[in-house]
Design a protein around this motif. Structure first.
Motif, PDB file in Angstrom:
ATOM      1  N   CYS A   1       1.885  -6.471 -14.975  1.00 20.72           N
ATOM      2  CA  CYS A   1       1.939  -5.212 -14.227  1.00 20.72           C
ATOM      3  C   CYS A   1       1.887  -5.481 -12.724  1.00 20.72           C
ATOM      4  O   CYS A   1       0.941  -6.099 -12.244  1.00 20.72           O
ATOM      5  CB  CYS A   1       0.744  -4.382 -14.680  1.00 20.72           C
ATOM      6  SG  CYS A   1       0.326  -3.045 -13.587  1.00 20.72           S
TER       7      CYS A   1
ATOM      8  N   GLY B   1       7.106 -13.673  -6.131  1.00 22.63           N
ATOM      9  CA  GLY B   1       6.788 -12.238  -6.188  1.00 22.63           C
ATOM     10  C   GLY B   1       7.359 -11.643  -7.452  1.00 22.63           C
ATOM     11  O   GLY B   1       7.639 -12.353  -8.425  1.00 22.63           O
ATOM     12  N   CYS B   2       7.571 -10.328  -7.413  1.00 25.32           N
ATOM     13  CA  CYS B   2       7.931  -9.636  -8.656  1.00 25.32           C
ATOM     14  C   CYS B   2       9.370  -9.850  -9.102  1.00 25.32           C
ATOM     15  O   CYS B   2       9.767  -9.302 -10.118  1.00 25.32           O
ATOM     16  CB  CYS B   2       7.613  -8.158  -8.525  1.00 25.32           C
ATOM     17  SG  CYS B   2       5.846  -7.865  -8.663  1.00 25.32           S
TER      18      CYS B   2
ATOM     19  N   VAL C   1      -4.127   0.059  -8.596  1.00 30.49           N
ATOM     20  CA  VAL C   1      -5.217  -0.571  -9.347  1.00 30.49           C
ATOM     21  C   VAL C   1      -4.594  -1.659 -10.210  1.00 30.49           C
ATOM     22  O   VAL C   1      -3.376  -1.652 -10.407  1.00 30.49           O
ATOM     23  CB  VAL C   1      -5.995   0.441 -10.226  1.00 30.49           C
ATOM     24  CG1 VAL C   1      -6.782   1.403  -9.366  1.00 30.49           C
ATOM     25  CG2 VAL C   1      -5.078   1.202 -11.180  1.00 30.49           C
TER      26      VAL C   1
ATOM     27  N   PHE D   1       1.316  -9.961  -2.419  1.00 36.30           N
ATOM     28  CA  PHE D   1       0.401 -10.671  -3.315  1.00 36.30           C
ATOM     29  C   PHE D   1       1.020 -11.976  -3.819  1.00 36.30           C
ATOM     30  O   PHE D   1       0.322 -12.982  -3.957  1.00 36.30           O
ATOM     31  CB  PHE D   1      -0.013  -9.767  -4.482  1.00 36.30           C
ATOM     32  CG  PHE D   1      -1.180  -8.888  -4.113  1.00 36.30           C
ATOM     33  CD1 PHE D   1      -2.477  -9.346  -4.265  1.00 36.30           C
ATOM     34  CD2 PHE D   1      -0.984  -7.637  -3.566  1.00 36.30           C
ATOM     35  CE1 PHE D   1      -3.557  -8.569  -3.893  1.00 36.30           C
ATOM     36  CE2 PHE D   1      -2.056  -6.843  -3.193  1.00 36.30           C
ATOM     37  CZ  PHE D   1      -3.352  -7.312  -3.357  1.00 36.30           C
ATOM     38  N   GLY D   2       2.346 -11.963  -4.061  1.00 34.35           N
ATOM     39  CA  GLY D   2       3.004 -13.175  -4.547  1.00 34.35           C
ATOM     40  C   GLY D   2       3.049 -14.257  -3.479  1.00 34.35           C
ATOM     41  O   GLY D   2       2.661 -15.406  -3.715  1.00 34.35           O
ATOM     42  N   GLY D   3       3.498 -13.886  -2.275  1.00 29.05           N
ATOM     43  CA  GLY D   3       3.631 -14.861  -1.188  1.00 29.05           C
ATOM     44  C   GLY D   3       2.279 -15.412  -0.753  1.00 29.05           C
ATOM     45  O   GLY D   3       2.129 -16.629  -0.549  1.00 29.05           O
TER      46      GLY D   3
ATOM     47  N   TRP E   1      -0.743   3.931  -1.224  1.00 31.67           N
ATOM     48  CA  TRP E   1      -0.472   4.715  -2.435  1.00 31.67           C
ATOM     49  C   TRP E   1      -1.417   4.210  -3.508  1.00 31.67           C
ATOM     50  O   TRP E   1      -2.124   3.225  -3.289  1.00 31.67           O
ATOM     51  CB  TRP E   1       0.995   4.554  -2.876  1.00 31.67           C
ATOM     52  CG  TRP E   1       1.601   3.256  -2.437  1.00 31.67           C
ATOM     53  CD1 TRP E   1       1.371   2.020  -2.985  1.00 31.67           C
ATOM     54  CD2 TRP E   1       2.472   3.051  -1.311  1.00 31.67           C
ATOM     55  NE1 TRP E   1       2.056   1.071  -2.284  1.00 31.67           N
ATOM     56  CE2 TRP E   1       2.753   1.680  -1.252  1.00 31.67           C
ATOM     57  CE3 TRP E   1       3.058   3.904  -0.373  1.00 31.67           C
ATOM     58  CZ2 TRP E   1       3.568   1.124  -0.287  1.00 31.67           C
ATOM     59  CZ3 TRP E   1       3.867   3.350   0.590  1.00 31.67           C
ATOM     60  CH2 TRP E   1       4.124   1.977   0.622  1.00 31.67           C
TER      61      TRP E   1
ATOM     62  N   ILE F   1       5.413 -10.884  12.372  1.00 30.06           N
ATOM     63  CA  ILE F   1       6.633 -11.625  12.739  1.00 30.06           C
ATOM     64  C   ILE F   1       7.630 -11.531  11.587  1.00 30.06           C
ATOM     65  O   ILE F   1       7.357 -12.022  10.482  1.00 30.06           O
ATOM     66  CB  ILE F   1       6.327 -13.114  12.997  1.00 30.06           C
ATOM     67  CG1 ILE F   1       5.422 -13.269  14.202  1.00 30.06           C
ATOM     68  CG2 ILE F   1       7.605 -13.897  13.183  1.00 30.06           C
ATOM     69  CD1 ILE F   1       5.209 -14.707  14.591  1.00 30.06           C
TER      70      ILE F   1
ATOM     71  N   GLY G   1       6.663 -13.752   3.874  1.00 26.16           N
ATOM     72  CA  GLY G   1       6.126 -12.573   3.193  1.00 26.16           C
ATOM     73  C   GLY G   1       4.750 -12.852   2.629  1.00 26.16           C
ATOM     74  O   GLY G   1       4.571 -13.805   1.866  1.00 26.16           O
TER      75      GLY G   1
ATOM     76  N   ASP H   1      13.543  -4.838   2.471  1.00 22.28           N
ATOM     77  CA  ASP H   1      14.675  -4.271   3.212  1.00 22.28           C
ATOM     78  C   ASP H   1      15.698  -3.650   2.264  1.00 22.28           C
ATOM     79  O   ASP H   1      15.942  -4.164   1.169  1.00 22.28           O
ATOM     80  CB  ASP H   1      15.344  -5.364   4.064  1.00 22.28           C
ATOM     81  CG  ASP H   1      14.442  -5.802   5.210  1.00 22.28           C
ATOM     82  OD1 ASP H   1      13.515  -5.041   5.554  1.00 22.28           O
ATOM     83  OD2 ASP H   1      14.651  -6.920   5.734  1.00 22.28           O
TER      84      ASP H   1
HETATM   85  C1  LIG Z   1       3.709   3.559  -4.770  1.00 23.63           C
HETATM   86  C2  LIG Z   1       3.354   2.255  -5.440  1.00 23.63           C
HETATM   87  C3  LIG Z   1       2.307   2.207  -6.356  1.00 23.63           C
HETATM   88  C4  LIG Z   1       1.989   1.010  -7.004  1.00 23.63           C
HETATM   89  N1  LIG Z   1       0.922   0.960  -7.869  1.00 23.63           N
HETATM   90  C5  LIG Z   1       0.579  -0.218  -8.434  1.00 23.63           C
HETATM   91  C6  LIG Z   1      -0.590  -0.322  -9.255  1.00 23.63           C
HETATM   92  O1  LIG Z   1      -1.316   0.641  -9.486  1.00 23.63           O
HETATM   93  N2  LIG Z   1      -0.887  -1.544  -9.766  1.00 23.63           N
HETATM   94  C7  LIG Z   1      -0.144  -2.659  -9.528  1.00 23.63           C
HETATM   95  O2  LIG Z   1      -0.485  -3.749  -9.980  1.00 23.63           O
HETATM   96  N3  LIG Z   1       0.970  -2.574  -8.769  1.00 23.63           N
HETATM   97  C8  LIG Z   1       1.337  -1.390  -8.223  1.00 23.63           C
HETATM   98  N4  LIG Z   1       2.460  -1.301  -7.444  1.00 23.63           N
HETATM   99  C9  LIG Z   1       3.383  -2.447  -7.416  1.00 23.63           C
HETATM  100  C10 LIG Z   1       2.866  -3.577  -6.587  1.00 23.63           C
HETATM  101  O3  LIG Z   1       2.372  -3.077  -5.369  1.00 23.63           O
HETATM  102  C11 LIG Z   1       4.006  -4.565  -6.361  1.00 23.63           C
HETATM  103  O4  LIG Z   1       4.611  -4.894  -7.595  1.00 23.63           O
HETATM  104  C12 LIG Z   1       3.503  -5.864  -5.743  1.00 23.63           C
HETATM  105  O5  LIG Z   1       2.603  -5.588  -4.694  1.00 23.63           O
HETATM  106  C13 LIG Z   1       4.694  -6.653  -5.249  1.00 23.63           C
HETATM  107  O6  LIG Z   1       4.250  -7.852  -4.695  1.00 23.63           O
HETATM  108  P1  LIG Z   1       5.272  -8.927  -4.147  1.00 23.63           P
HETATM  109  O7  LIG Z   1       4.484 -10.107  -3.763  1.00 23.63           O
HETATM  110  O8  LIG Z   1       6.366  -9.135  -5.138  1.00 23.63           O
HETATM  111  O9  LIG Z   1       5.999  -8.302  -2.884  1.00 23.63           O
HETATM  112  P2  LIG Z   1       5.740  -7.179  -1.809  1.00 23.63           P
HETATM  113  O10 LIG Z   1       4.487  -6.445  -2.006  1.00 23.63           O
HETATM  114  O11 LIG Z   1       7.003  -6.397  -1.764  1.00 23.63           O
HETATM  115  O12 LIG Z   1       5.578  -8.026  -0.474  1.00 23.63           O
HETATM  116  C14 LIG Z   1       6.674  -8.551   0.220  1.00 23.63           C
HETATM  117  C15 LIG Z   1       6.175  -8.953   1.583  1.00 23.63           C
HETATM  118  O13 LIG Z   1       7.245  -9.602   2.270  1.00 23.63           O
HETATM  119  C16 LIG Z   1       7.261  -9.140   3.607  1.00 23.63           C
HETATM  120  N5  LIG Z   1       8.610  -9.276   4.133  1.00 23.63           N
HETATM  121  C17 LIG Z   1       9.748  -8.745   3.634  1.00 23.63           C
HETATM  122  N6  LIG Z   1      10.796  -9.110   4.397  1.00 23.63           N
HETATM  123  C18 LIG Z   1      10.305  -9.887   5.397  1.00 23.63           C
HETATM  124  C19 LIG Z   1      10.887 -10.561   6.497  1.00 23.63           C
HETATM  125  N7  LIG Z   1      12.201 -10.518   6.732  1.00 23.63           N
HETATM  126  N8  LIG Z   1      10.073 -11.272   7.319  1.00 23.63           N
HETATM  127  C20 LIG Z   1       8.728 -11.314   7.110  1.00 23.63           C
HETATM  128  N9  LIG Z   1       8.129 -10.691   6.081  1.00 23.63           N
HETATM  129  C21 LIG Z   1       8.902  -9.991   5.232  1.00 23.63           C
HETATM  130  C22 LIG Z   1       6.822  -7.679   3.509  1.00 23.63           C
HETATM  131  O14 LIG Z   1       6.325  -7.226   4.749  1.00 23.63           O
HETATM  132  C23 LIG Z   1       5.749  -7.762   2.426  1.00 23.63           C
HETATM  133  O15 LIG Z   1       4.468  -8.003   2.956  1.00 23.63           O
HETATM  134  C24 LIG Z   1       2.764  -0.145  -6.737  1.00 23.63           C
HETATM  135  C25 LIG Z   1       3.787  -0.100  -5.793  1.00 23.63           C
HETATM  136  C26 LIG Z   1       4.086   1.085  -5.132  1.00 23.63           C
HETATM  137  C27 LIG Z   1       5.188   1.101  -4.113  1.00 23.63           C
END
Ligand SMILES: Cc1cc2nc3c(=O)[nH]c(=O)nc-3n(C[C@H](O)[C@H](O)[C@H](O)COP(=O)(O)OP(=O)(O)OC[C@H]3O[C@@H](n4cnc5c(N)ncnc54)[C@H](O)[C@@H]3O)c2cc1C
Length: 490
Positions: free
Chosen positions: A463, A455-456, A59, A14-16, A56, A235, A11, A417
């Motif tokens: 935020c 990640g989150c 910021v 931003f976290g990964g 979507w 992938i 993944g 998922d």
């Molecule tokens: C509508 C909306 C508005 C938002 N607005 C804001 C905002 O204004 N400001 C802000 O800071 N945050 C906002 N967020 C929240 C922010 O986008 C998320 O909290 C943050 O991006 C989560 O990051 P993450 O690293 O935890 O995981 P994710 O962004 O969920 O990334 C997970 C990654 O893992 C990958 N993945 C999952 N399963 C698999 C698999 N089996 N094999 C390979 N890859 C896989 C996915 O494709 C994805 O790229 C918003 C979110 C949404 C949905």
């Protein structure tokens, strides 16, 4: 299994991506893979028909001194992308006792002298309200860290109730709680709220990035390759291979990759229940993971406009009746639709003019909804959003060339998922609520040797995207420490 790595990150959210960049920088042979074509997860940026935009509104906060800046510095990539903090950055429209929406123009930079007076007027505070407001903000800014941590079990609403605050202030924090954490004040952990608001007071909020918000995740991913690792986009991991309670690697449709360390950014529930399989975990742990609650979600419309209609990059409209608390959520779930909806709109080209063809705008609009990708009919919320936009920005409709609509189902297919009822389309990840925050947050170490979450869902605070990057930093440090400890032991 064929190709061998020291660590695989599943993944490139931003976290990964942050975690993989740091692991590669500090010498681990790292593979970063993602099912999407681009890094960024829920905050990725795409290019289409001359526009660059996110799926979507996205910021970030804090604007200054963020973990984004810290990671870019650590991977020697500060010059690759500018972190933008304009003044003014946004307008907040509040409808209170006056009966009409009143604007407050805000900066992405920290509060200036005079901002408090403007806010006092905008929130229609009486002179008698001011000492309690001063006590609240004084406590939030000066509280020692251990006192903040002691608020892990206290909801933000309970904390606010220690002060005599007028309704407008509850609406103000209700709106921020919905926009920043996508949960209500009556469930949000006060510790998480106070830490985050404190960062915003010191460092501002509403940051964006040159080239699109997701550009930073792209730069993180590029760093993995610069430091000798590999990035494989498009992938999906089908399985995380485990033998004798230890991680062996990742199986994908493009073959197997082996590594003693796998860091999953796919979400704790999809990782445990789907990628690894519950048979590899203790029953108690599986029940714990199943019981974790997601944040709420956003549903919305991307408006492509033939003329610049919006003046400010960020536009938020709320009223005493439109932010959601648990009671309103339950009423809505039961089919009782509110008259007013909270509206959140971001216009990327007002941060960076190169993101839209000259003379045009793309406005990313959203309102709240359930995180269940299968819940209800998104059409109801699209109509409500259209109605609010027509009411508040009447110039939009005549200039709409094209619209794209999204719901929690699209959020889920892009990011997480759907493995349990009611989960998958959440905005943030796990909800930052009492019982799931601070010392109650899931451990980043899974009970399988070599498996970590990033990640989150674990390891960070703040935020949305900032929480994800904060987790990326914390998990990378932990993995590197564990590696050194193992090397020293054998
Ligand atoms: C509508 C909306 C508005 C938002 N607005 C804001 C905002 O204004 N400001 C802000 O800071 N945050 C906002 N967020 C929240 C922010 O986008 C998320 O909290 C943050 O991006 C989560 O990051 P993450 O690293 O935890 O995981 P994710 O962004 O969920 O990334 C997970 C990654 O893992 C990958 N993945 C999952 N399963 C698999 C698999 N089996 N094999 C390979 N890859 C896989 C996915 O494709 C994805 O790229 C918003 C979110 C949404 C949905």
């Amino acid at each position: 299994m064929n190709e061998e790595y020291d660590a695989i990150v599943v993944g490139a959210g931003f976290g990964g991506a942050a975690c993989a960049a740091l692991l590669a920088k500090h010498g681990l042979k790292t593979l970063l893979l993602d099912k999407n074509a681009r890094p960024g997860g829920k905050g990725l940026t795409i290019s289409r028909e001359g526009f660059r935009y996110e799926m979507w509104p996205v910021v970030g906060g804090p604007s200054l001194n963020s973990q984004f800046a810290a990671v870019l510095r650590e991977i020697d990539a500060e010059d690759e992308v500018a972190l933008l903090a304009p003044d003014p950055a946004g307008v907040l429209l509040y409808k209170g006792a006056s009966g009409g929406y009143e604007p407050l123009v805000v900066s992405a930079l920290p509060q200036q002298a005079g901002d408090a007076a403007n806010m006092t007027h905008w929130l229609q505070l009486a002179p008698a309200d001011l000492p309690e407001m001063a006590r609240l903000f004084g406590d939030m800014t000066s509280m020692p860290l251990q006192d903040i941590e002691a608020l892990d079990e206290v909801s933000f609403l309970e904390f606010l109730s220690r002060y005599r605050l007028p309704r407008s202030v509850h609406s103000y924090f209700g709106m921020w709680s919905n926009v920043l954490f996508v949960v209500p004040t009556d469930l949000l952990a006060a510790s998480e709220a106070i830490k985050t608001f404190r960062d915003f007071m010191a460092g501002g909020a509403m940051r964006y990035h040159s080239g699109g918000y997701g550009r930073v995740a792209e730069v993180f991913a590029q760093a993995v390759e610069r430091f000798g690792g590999q990035v494989r986009m498009g992938i999906a991991a089908e399985r995380i291979a485990v033998e004798s309670s230890a991680v062996r690697g990742v199986v994908t449709q493009a073959g197997g990759f082996s590594a003693p360390i796998v860091v999953s950014n796919a979400g704790i529930q999809p990782t445990v229940l789907n990628l690894v399989g519950e048979e590899h975990f203790d029953k108690g742990y599986v029940s714990y993971v199943k019981g974790l609650l997601p944040s709420w979600a956003l549903v919305g419309i991307r408006y492509f406009l033939s003329k610049p209609v919006f003046r400010y990059p960020v536009n938020i409209a709320f009223s005493d009746d439109s932010y959601w608390d648990s009671e309103r959520f339950l009423r809505i779930k039961a089919g009782e639709l509110p008259d007013e909806a909270l509206v959140f709109i971001v216009v990327p080209s007002l941060y960076d003019a190169s993101l839209a063809p000259e003379g045009k705008q793309c406005a990313l609009a959203a309102t709240l909804c359930s995180p269940d990708p299968k819940a209800g009919d998104p059409e109801v919320w699209w109509n409500k959003l259209d109605e609010m936009v027509d009411r508040l920005w009447p110039d939009v409709r005549p200039h709409v060339e094209r619209e794209e609509r999204y719901s929690a189902a699209q959020v889920s297919s892009l990011a997480r998922d759907h493995v349990l009822p009611g989960q998958g389309g959440e905005c943030i990840g796990l909800a930052q609520i009492v019982g799931q925050c601070g010392r109650h947050k899931p451990s980043v170490r899974a009970p399988i040797l070599g498996l970590y979450y990033v990640g989150c869902d674990a390891g960070g605070y703040g935020c949305g995207t900032h929480q994800a990057v904060d987790s990326g930093v914390a998990v990378a440090r932990l993995v590197l420490r564990d590696c050194r400890a193992r090397q020293a032991a054998f």
